[in-house]
Design a protein around this motif. Structure first.
Motif, PDB file in Angstrom:
ATOM      1  N   UNK A 379      14.895  -8.746   0.530  1.00 32.34           N
ATOM      2  CA  UNK A 379      13.474  -8.845   0.191  1.00 32.34           C
ATOM      3  C   UNK A 379      12.823  -7.503   0.519  1.00 32.34           C
ATOM      4  N   UNK A 380      12.082  -6.962  -0.432  1.00 29.96           N
ATOM      5  CA  UNK A 380      11.318  -5.719  -0.227  1.00 29.96           C
ATOM      6  C   UNK A 380       9.839  -6.068  -0.193  1.00 29.96           C
ATOM      7  N   UNK A 381       9.147  -5.572   0.807  1.00 28.23           N
ATOM      8  CA  UNK A 381       7.705  -5.816   0.935  1.00 28.23           C
ATOM      9  C   UNK A 381       6.998  -4.466   0.964  1.00 28.23           C
ATOM     10  N   UNK A 382       6.246  -4.152  -0.102  1.00 29.06           N
ATOM     11  CA  UNK A 382       5.516  -2.882  -0.219  1.00 29.06           C
ATOM     12  C   UNK A 382       4.082  -3.087   0.260  1.00 29.06           C
ATOM     13  N   UNK A 383       3.584  -2.106   1.015  1.00 30.85           N
ATOM     14  CA  UNK A 383       2.218  -2.203   1.543  1.00 30.85           C
ATOM     15  C   UNK A 383       1.544  -0.843   1.431  1.00 30.85           C
ATOM     16  N   UNK A 384       0.254  -0.850   1.105  1.00 37.94           N
ATOM     17  CA  UNK A 384      -0.508   0.399   0.982  1.00 37.94           C
ATOM     18  C   UNK A 384      -0.682   1.030   2.350  1.00 37.94           C
ATOM     19  N   UNK A 385      -0.508   2.372   2.410  1.00 40.35           N
ATOM     20  CA  UNK A 385      -0.480   3.060   3.699  1.00 40.35           C
ATOM     21  C   UNK A 385      -1.850   3.241   4.322  1.00 40.35           C
ATOM     22  N   UNK A 386      -2.691   3.974   3.640  1.00 35.31           N
ATOM     23  CA  UNK A 386      -3.888   4.483   4.288  1.00 35.31           C
ATOM     24  C   UNK A 386      -5.057   3.516   4.239  1.00 35.31           C
ATOM     25  N   UNK A 387      -5.956   3.726   5.194  1.00 35.47           N
ATOM     26  CA  UNK A 387      -7.161   2.895   5.252  1.00 35.47           C
ATOM     27  C   UNK A 387      -7.983   3.073   3.988  1.00 35.47           C
ATOM     28  N   UNK A 388      -8.042   4.306   3.468  1.00 37.59           N
ATOM     29  CA  UNK A 388      -8.834   4.550   2.259  1.00 37.59           C
ATOM     30  C   UNK A 388      -8.285   3.744   1.090  1.00 37.59           C
ATOM     31  N   UNK A 389      -6.949   3.696   0.957  1.00 34.70           N
ATOM     32  CA  UNK A 389      -6.355   2.918  -0.122  1.00 34.70           C
ATOM     33  C   UNK A 389      -6.626   1.433   0.066  1.00 34.70           C
ATOM     34  N   UNK A 390      -6.507   0.958   1.306  1.00 34.53           N
ATOM     35  CA  UNK A 390      -6.822  -0.448   1.577  1.00 34.53           C
ATOM     36  C   UNK A 390      -8.284  -0.743   1.292  1.00 34.53           C
ATOM     37  N   UNK A 391      -9.124   0.226   1.602  1.00 35.41           N
ATOM     38  CA  UNK A 391     -10.548   0.035   1.318  1.00 35.41           C
ATOM     39  C   UNK A 391     -10.783  -0.126  -0.174  1.00 35.41           C
ATOM     40  N   UNK A 392     -10.054   0.656  -0.966  1.00 32.73           N
ATOM     41  CA  UNK A 392     -10.199   0.523  -2.416  1.00 32.73           C
ATOM     42  C   UNK A 392      -9.802  -0.876  -2.875  1.00 32.73           C
ATOM     43  N   UNK A 393      -8.735  -1.409  -2.281  1.00 34.42           N
ATOM     44  CA  UNK A 393      -8.269  -2.729  -2.691  1.00 34.42           C
ATOM     45  C   UNK A 393      -9.241  -3.812  -2.243  1.00 34.42           C
ATOM     46  N   UNK A 427       0.498  -9.960  -3.526  1.00 30.72           N
ATOM     47  CA  UNK A 427      -0.315 -10.886  -2.742  1.00 30.72           C
ATOM     48  C   UNK A 427      -1.776 -10.462  -2.831  1.00 30.72           C
ATOM     49  N   UNK A 428      -2.665 -11.328  -2.390  1.00 35.22           N
ATOM     50  CA  UNK A 428      -4.098 -11.020  -2.451  1.00 35.22           C
ATOM     51  C   UNK A 428      -4.486  -9.885  -1.516  1.00 35.22           C
ATOM     52  N   UNK A 429      -3.698  -9.668  -0.454  1.00 33.00           N
ATOM     53  CA  UNK A 429      -4.030  -8.608   0.495  1.00 33.00           C
ATOM     54  C   UNK A 429      -3.539  -7.235   0.040  1.00 33.00           C
ATOM     55  N   UNK A 430      -2.959  -7.144  -1.171  1.00 31.61           N
ATOM     56  CA  UNK A 430      -2.519  -5.854  -1.692  1.00 31.61           C
ATOM     57  C   UNK A 430      -1.053  -5.575  -1.480  1.00 31.61           C
ATOM     58  N   UNK A 431      -0.350  -6.413  -0.702  1.00 34.84           N
ATOM     59  CA  UNK A 431       1.089  -6.219  -0.550  1.00 34.84           C
ATOM     60  C   UNK A 431       1.818  -6.724  -1.789  1.00 34.84           C
ATOM     61  N   UNK A 432       3.005  -6.169  -2.020  1.00 31.61           N
ATOM     62  CA  UNK A 432       3.800  -6.524  -3.190  1.00 31.61           C
ATOM     63  C   UNK A 432       5.216  -6.828  -2.730  1.00 31.61           C
ATOM     64  N   UNK A 433       5.731  -7.995  -3.118  1.00 28.37           N
ATOM     65  CA  UNK A 433       7.063  -8.429  -2.709  1.00 28.37           C
ATOM     66  C   UNK A 433       8.007  -8.401  -3.894  1.00 28.37           C
ATOM     67  N   UNK A 434       9.277  -8.113  -3.616  1.00 26.72           N
ATOM     68  CA  UNK A 434      10.312  -8.099  -4.640  1.00 26.72           C
ATOM     69  C   UNK A 434      11.627  -8.547  -4.019  1.00 26.72           C
ATOM     70  N   UNK A 435      12.455  -9.207  -4.808  1.00 26.28           N
ATOM     71  CA  UNK A 435      13.791  -9.614  -4.376  1.00 26.28           C
ATOM     72  C   UNK A 435      14.791  -8.833  -5.213  1.00 26.28           C
ATOM     73  N   UNK A 436      15.695  -8.095  -4.531  1.00 31.21           N
ATOM     74  CA  UNK A 436      16.632  -7.219  -5.224  1.00 31.21           C
ATOM     75  C   UNK A 436      18.059  -7.533  -4.795  1.00 31.21           C
ATOM     76  N   UNK A 437      18.982  -7.158  -5.661  1.00 32.24           N
ATOM     77  CA  UNK A 437      20.400  -7.359  -5.390  1.00 32.24           C
ATOM     78  C   UNK A 437      20.927  -6.266  -4.478  1.00 32.24           C
TER      79      UNK A 437
END
Length: 741
Positions: A379-393, A427-437
Motif C-alpha cells: 500500500x502506498x500513501x501519498x501526502x502533501x508536504x508543505x503547509x502551504x500546499x495543505x492550505x491550498x487543499x 481521501x478528503x484530507x488530500x492524501x492519496x492511496x494506491x495498491x501496487x504489485x
C-alpha cells in the motif's frame, strides 16, 4: 404601454443594426466590384499594350531584315566602300536601294553613306535616285547623325524631324535605324540608315486601341514624348503631366491607379526599344463604365444586393435562434453526461475507500472488478508536504479542491501503471492511496529510486511536493485495510522528514520501538547559554544539531520534547531581553509559542534561525559595541573559507544568525569595505604568500585561493599589486637573492 417600450426599442435596435450591416455589406460589395473591374480594365489594357508592342517589334524586325539584305548585296556594297563608282554600277546600286525601299511598306527612305568619298546615296519618295556630298545633304538631322554615329548604339532607333520640299513642302517625323561596321575605323566606316515614318508606328499602336477609350504615348526616361502631341509637335516635355509624372516616379511598378481632373485613371506601361523608352497607356474607368453600360447594371446589382442582404439578415437571425436552442440542448446533454461521469467516479471512489477502510468485510465489493488478486502487494500513501500546499487543499474552493485532488490522483494513477497499480484513490484530507504489485515495483533499492522519480514528475507537473509512505509486503489482497490503517497512523512522521521523502513502514516501526533516551538537556542548555551570551550564530547552529536529535525520536517523543524545548527557550529569551533592556518581548514570546503550529521540523528550524536573526538585530541596535565582534566573526569565517570559490555574503549571513542585507551594511560600516572586497583582499594576500613561498603553478594558486577563472585572477592581482603574478614572483625571488648575498 410600459411593456411595449422595451420591445419597441429592441426592434429599433435590431433595425438599426440590420441597416448598418446592409450598408457595410453594400460598401464591401461595391469595393469588391470596383476592384474587380479595375483589375479587368488593367488586364484589358495590358493585353492591348502587348499587341502594340508586338506591332512595333514587327516594324523593327522587318527593318533589321532589310539591313541584313543590304549588307549582303554586292551592288549596294560598291556604293558604300569604293572611292569611285562607274555610272552603270551607280545606277544599279540606286535601283537596288529603291527596290529594298519599296519591298517594305513601312520604310520611307534609305541612306547609304560612303565615308571614302563623303557621299550620301539616297532612295526616297521625293528623291528615288539621288546622291549628295555630305556637306550639301538636305537632311540636316541625318547629316548630324552620320557625323556623330558613334554616339548611338547599333540599330538604336532615333526619333527626328526633317523638312522636305517635294512633292510638297512639309515636316516629316521619322524614326531612323542606323547600322555601321563596328570593325572599321570611325573615319572609314560605311553607314546605312533606314528611315520609317512615325505615322506607321502610330498606326500599329492605334490599331490595338481602335474603339477603346484609352490614350497612349511613347516617352523616354526623362519624360520627353517621341510621338506627336495634340498639336503635332514632336519632342514635347510631358514630365509635368500628371499621368506621365506618376509613371516616372513609379517606373519599377507595372501599373498604377491615379486621378486626373477627378476621374480615376488606370495607367500601365512597358519598356520599348531595349528599355530606352516607355510605351504608356492610360484608360479612364468612367469611360469604360459608359462603354459597357455598367450604370444600369450597377443599379440592378445594388437592388439585388439590398434584397439579398435583407434575406441574409433574416436568415442570420433565424439561424442564430436555432443555433442558440441547439447549443443549449447540447450543453444540457454535456452537463448531464459530466454529472453522470462524476457520480460514477464518486461511487467508484467510495467503493475503493470502503475497501481500504473495511478490508475483508468489503471483499464482495471488488471481487468482480479484481478477480486476480494473487501475489504480494504494498500500500502506498501519498501526502502533501508543505503547509502551504495543505492550505491550498483545505482552504481553496470546492472546484479548486476537486481539480487539485483529481489532478494529483490522475497523474499518480498514470505514473504508477508500471508498478502494477490496482487503483489510486484520494481521501478528503488530500492524501492519496494506491495498491501496487511488489513484483512490478522491484526490490527496496529499485523501488525507492522509482518512487523518487514519480515524486519528481508530480512536482514538475503540478508544482506540488509529495511524500510517500510504503507499507510492508503482504500477500492477502483483501487485507489491505490493516496496512492502510498502519500507514495513516504514521502520517504525523511527515513533520520530521524533509520534502519528497520515501518512508518505509518498517523503519518507522523500528523508530517507535527504540528506547527513550530522554530529553537532550545538555544540548538545550548549550543553546540557552549561547543565547544568554549573545552568540546568536552559534545558537542557530546548535539549534540545528538539537533538532537533528529530536527528529530521530518517535513522533510522540518529538512532540513532547518540542514543547519542553519551547518552554525552556521562552524562559531564556525573556531573561535575555530583560537583562539587555530590549523591548518588544511580547512579540518574541508569541513567535516562540507559534513554533508548535508549524508543520515540519525543517520549518521550525528555519523559523528559529529567523528569530535568532531578528533578536540579533534588536540586540545590535541596543549594543553598538557588539558590532566589532560581528565584524571579527565575519572576518574569521572569510579567513577560514576564502578557498571556497562560491563562498559569499549569502553563506556568511546564516552562520552568524543575521540577514545578509543587515550584515553587509554592518560590516562595511565597521571595516570601510564590503564583504566581497575584504574576501578579494584575503584571497590576493594568500596568493602573494603562495607566490613567495612555493613553486606552485599560477593556475593552481588561483584555484587554491578561490578563483575559478584564471583570467579574472590575473586582472584582480594586477589591479591590487600593479604587476602580473609571474612578474611579482620573479621580483620577490630577486629580492630574496640579494638579501642572501
Amino acid at each position: 404601454m410600459q411593456d411595449r417600450k422595451p420591445l419597441y426599442r429592441k426592434i429599433l435596435a435590431w433595425a438599426l443594426c440590420l441597416m448598418l450591416l446592409v450598408g457595410l455589406m453594400l460598401y464591401a460589395m461595391y469595393a469588391l466590384f470596383t476592384g474587380i473591374m479595375e483589375h479587368q480594365i488593367y488586364l484589358f489594357c495590358r493585353t492591348k499594350l502587348d499587341y502594340s508592342l508586338n506591332g512595333g517589334e514587327a516594324i523593327t524586325s522587318s527593318v533589321k531584315n532589310v539591313h541584313e539584305q543590304i549588307y549582303s548585296d554586292s551592288r549596294v556594297f560598291r556604293l558604300s566602300n569604293y572611292d569611285s563608282v562607274e555610272a552603270s554600277e551607280l545606277l544599279s546600286g540606286l535601283k537596288q536601294m529603291t527596290a529594298y525601299r519599296k519591298s517594305n511598306a513601312w520604310i520611307d527612305s534609305i541612306y547609304v553613306y560612303n565615308a571614302l568619298g563623303e557621299t550620301v546615296y539616297v532612295s526616297s519618295g521625293n528623291a528615288p535616285y539621288s546622291l549628295y556630298k555630305l556637306q550639301d545633304f538636305y537632311d540636316v538631322s541625318a547629316r548630324e547623325l552620320i557625323e556623330n554615329h558613334r554616339n548611338y548604339s547599333f540599330m538604336q532607333p532615333v526619333f527626328r524631324q526633317v523638312t522636305v520640299a517635294y512633292p510638297k513642302y512639309e515636316t516629316v517625323n521619322l524614326v531612323s535605324f542606323i547600322r555601321y561596321d563596328t570593325l572599321e575605323p570611325s573615319e572609314r566606316g560605311d553607314i546605312v540608315m533606314i528611315n520609317v515614318r512615325q505615322e506607321d508606328f502610330l498606326k500599329e499602336f492605334a490599331l490595338s486601341f481602335r474603339g477603346v477609350p484609352a490614350t497612349f504615348t511613347l516617352i523616354d526616361r526623362e519624360g520627353t514624348a517621341f510621338l506627336p502631341d495634340e498639336e503635332g509637335v514632336l519632342f514635347s516635355d510631358y514630365s509635368q503631366r500628371p499621368v506621365i509624372r506618376d509613371v516616372l516616379q513609379n517606373q519599377d511598378k507595372k501599373y498604377l491607379i491615379t486621378r486626373v481632373d477627378g476621374k480615376k485613371q488606370i495607367v500601365c506601361w512597358e519598356n520599348f526599344f531595349s528599355d530606352q523608352y516607355l510605351l504608356v497607356v492610360s484608360a479612364s474607368c468612367s469611360s469604360f463604365y459608359d462603354l459597357l453600360n455598367l450604370q444600369e447594371r450597377t443599379y440592378l446589382f445594388v437592388g439585388l444586393a439590398v434584397g439579398g442582404s435583407v434575406m441574409l439578415g433574416l436568415l442570420f437571425l433565424l439561424s442564430k435562434r436555432l443555433l442558440a436552442v441547439f447549443n443549449k440542448q447540447k450543453q444540457q446533454i454535456l452537463q448531464a453526461e459530466e454529472q453522470q461521469r462524476k457520480d460514477a467516479q464518486q461511487k467508484q471512489r467510495q467503493v475503493y475507500l470502503k475497501f481500504l477502510n473495511e478490508g475483508v468485510g468489503s471483499r464482495d465489493i471488488l471481487c468482480q472488478e479484481f478477480p486476480d488478486t494473487f501475489g504480494n502487494w504494498r500500500v502506498l500513501l501519498f501526502s502533501i508536504d508543505r503547509y502551504r500546499s495543505c492550505f491550498l487543499v483545505e482552504h481553496a474552493t470546492n472546484s479548486e479542491q476537486s481539480l487539485l485532488k483529481y489532478g494529483i490522483c490522475n497523474i499518480l494513477e498514470e505514473l504508477l501503471q508500471p508498478f502494477g497499480a490496482v487503483f489510486c484513490v484520494y481521501e478528503n484530507d488530500g492524501t492519496i492511496a494506491a495498491i501496487c504489485s511488489t513484483e512490478q515495483m522491484g526490490q527496496d533499492v529499485l523501488a525507492w529510486q522509482r518512487l523518487k522519480e514519480v515524486l519528481r514528475q508530480v512536482k514538475q507537473s503540478l508544482e506540488v511536493s509529495l511524500s510517500v509512505f510504503v507499507s510492508d509486503v503482504y500477500n492477502n489482497f483483501y487485507g489491505s485495510a490493516v496496512q492502510y490503517a498502519a500507514l495513516r497512523d504514521m502520517l504525523p512522521y511527515q513533520q520530521l522528514l524533509s520534502g519528497q521523502s520515501v518512508c518505509w513502514s518498517r523503519e518507522l516501526e523500528e523508530r517507535e520501538s527504540k528506547a527513550d533516551l530522554g530529553y537532550p538537556e545538555t544540548e538545550a542548555r548549550e543553546i540557552v547559554l549561547e543565547l544568554m551570551n549573545g552568540r546568536f550564530s552559534q545558537a542557530a547552529l546548535k539549534i540545528q544539531a538539537f533538532f537533528s536529535l529530536l527528529t530521530a525520536c518517535s513522533y510522540n517523543l518529538y512532540r513532547k520534547y518540542l514543547m519542553q524545548f519551547i518552554i525552556d527557550l521562552d524562559d531564556a529569551l525573556q531573561k535575555f531581553l530583560s537583562n539587555n533592556a530590549i523591548g518588544n518581548g511580547r512579540a518574541f514570546d508569541m513567535q516562540v509559542f507559534q513554533l508548535s503550529t508549524l508543520e515540519t521540523a525543517e520549518d521550525i528550524v528555519k523559523e528559529l534561525q529567523q528569530i535568532m536573526a531578528r533578536l540579533q538585530e534588536a540586540y545590535e541596535q541596543k549594543r553598538g559595541a557588539r558590532q566589532d565582534m560581528i565584524s571579527l566573526s565575519v572576518k574569521e569565517l572569510l579567513d577560514q573559507n576564502y578557498q571556497d570559490p562560491g563562498y559569499s555574503l549569502a553563506d556568511v549571513a546564516p552562520a552568524v544568525g543575521m540577514s545578509a542585507a543587515y550584515l553587509g551594511r554592518l560590516f562595511k560600516k565597521q571595516m570601510n569595505q564590503s564583504v566581497a572586497e575584504y574576501l578579494v583582499s584575503v584571497r590576493i594576500g594568500n596568493a602573494r604568500r603562495l607566490l613567495e613561498e612555493t613553486d606552485l603553478p599560477i593556475r593552481e594558486i588561483s584555484e587554491q585561493v578561490g578563483f575559478q577563472d584564471i583570467t579574472y585572477f590575473y586582472r584582480i592581482f594586477k589591479n591590487a599589486n600593479g604587476i602580473p603574478p609571474a612578474q611579482y614572483r620573479r621580483n620577490q625571488r630577486g629580492i630574496r637573492d640579494e638579501e642572501g648575498e
